[in-house]
Design a protein around this motif. Structure first.
Motif, PDB file in Angstrom:
ATOM      1  N   THR A  53     -17.542   2.889  14.006  1.00  0.00           N
ATOM      2  CA  THR A  53     -17.364   4.004  15.284  1.00  0.00           C
ATOM      3  C   THR A  53     -15.762   3.806  15.582  1.00  0.00           C
ATOM      4  O   THR A  53     -15.384   3.938  16.698  1.00  0.00           O
ATOM      5  CB  THR A  53     -18.159   3.204  16.637  1.00  0.00           C
ATOM      6  N   SER A  56     -13.642   9.388  16.483  1.00  0.00           N
ATOM      7  CA  SER A  56     -14.870  10.039  17.450  1.00  0.00           C
ATOM      8  C   SER A  56     -15.845  10.841  16.457  1.00  0.00           C
ATOM      9  O   SER A  56     -16.874  11.223  17.137  1.00  0.00           O
ATOM     10  CB  SER A  56     -13.972  11.117  18.087  1.00  0.00           C
ATOM     11  N   SER A  58     -18.170   9.296  14.696  1.00  0.00           N
ATOM     12  CA  SER A  58     -19.313   8.651  14.722  1.00  0.00           C
ATOM     13  C   SER A  58     -20.294   9.339  15.768  1.00  0.00           C
ATOM     14  O   SER A  58     -21.376   9.208  15.699  1.00  0.00           O
ATOM     15  CB  SER A  58     -19.042   7.309  14.879  1.00  0.00           C
ATOM     16  N   ALA A  59     -19.648  10.039  16.798  1.00  0.00           N
ATOM     17  CA  ALA A  59     -20.360  10.624  17.875  1.00  0.00           C
ATOM     18  C   ALA A  59     -21.119  11.958  17.503  1.00  0.00           C
ATOM     19  O   ALA A  59     -21.952  12.392  18.127  1.00  0.00           O
ATOM     20  CB  ALA A  59     -19.482  10.761  19.236  1.00  0.00           C
TER      21      ALA A  59
END
Length: 225
Positions: A53, A56, A58-59
């Protein structure tokens, strides 16, 4: 490789038949030696990437795209980042671009299963935009750890974004071609060529890509492991 099969592969790239010059080096065979001691780290590294993570991306990802291929490969193929289909399947270079990459490799005597394929980024940037400087900085250490495990004889950077990020330069791809660069503390020889997706859009440059592949093969043949 017999001539008929080789011509079939070149035809898949949209290129004419070719003839080896006398004394030209044969394509290296896949390594068949016992697993190296460092290989135990692949599963651990894959798990770290899957849980990452650090930026960003990862989102917005569906999943990480770690890499695929022979963990003892002599060749490491490095692209820019996963696209939409790669994000869905979890494997780099699938779809039409992946099929062309497979044909490019076969044209120099390599099967996809003989090489290792990865990207600079392990997550797809939304809309397939270019990676940001910070995203690259956060993700590049994973590729460096893959290289440390793999210990490749040669790296083939496909596409401008991958080449410029690996070489930390803004020099155009055309000026980076047909040179032996190096990457990382181990100074892995690195050769640059066009991205298969670009070649699908600009088939007139397939001949240049073929010259790059032959050059990379010659470089690899000179490298001791």
């Amino acid at each position: 490789m017999n001539r008929a099969l080789r011509n079939e592969y070149l035809a898949a790239m949209g290129l004419e038949s070719w003839v080896l010059r006398a004394g030209a080096a044969a394509a290296p065979a896949a390594a068949q030696s016992a697993p190296r001691e460092a290989e135990f780290g692949w599963d651990q590294l894959r798990a770290r990437v899957a849980a990452c993570t650090r930026c960003s991306l990862s989102a917005t990802r569906t999943q990480t795209v770690f890499g695929v291929g022979n963990p003892q490969a002599e060749w490491l193929i490095v692209g820019e980042a996963p696209g939409a289909e790669e994000d869905r399947q979890g494997e780099p270079f699938v779809g039409r671009a992946g099929q062309l990459l497979n044909s490019m490799l076969r044209a120099i005597g390599l099967a996809r299963a003989q090489v290792y394929i990865a990207n600079v980024l392990k997550c797809r940037p939304p809309g397939n935009r270019d990676p940001t400087t910070s995203e690259t900085a956060e993700c590049l250490p994973y590729l460096e750890q893959q290289i440390a495990l793999l210990k490749p004889k040669i790296m083939l950077a496909v596409g401008r974004i991958a080449a410029q990020n690996l070489l930390r330069t803004d020099v155009p791809l055309g000026r980076l071609r047909r040179q032996v660069h190096s990457f990382g503390v181990s100074r892995v020889p690195l050769v640059v060529t066009y991205h298969p997706a670009y070649l699908l859009r600009t088939p007139t440059d397939k001949r240049k890509a073929w010259e790059d592949l032959k050059f990379a093969r010659e470089v690899c043949a000179r490298v001791e492991r």
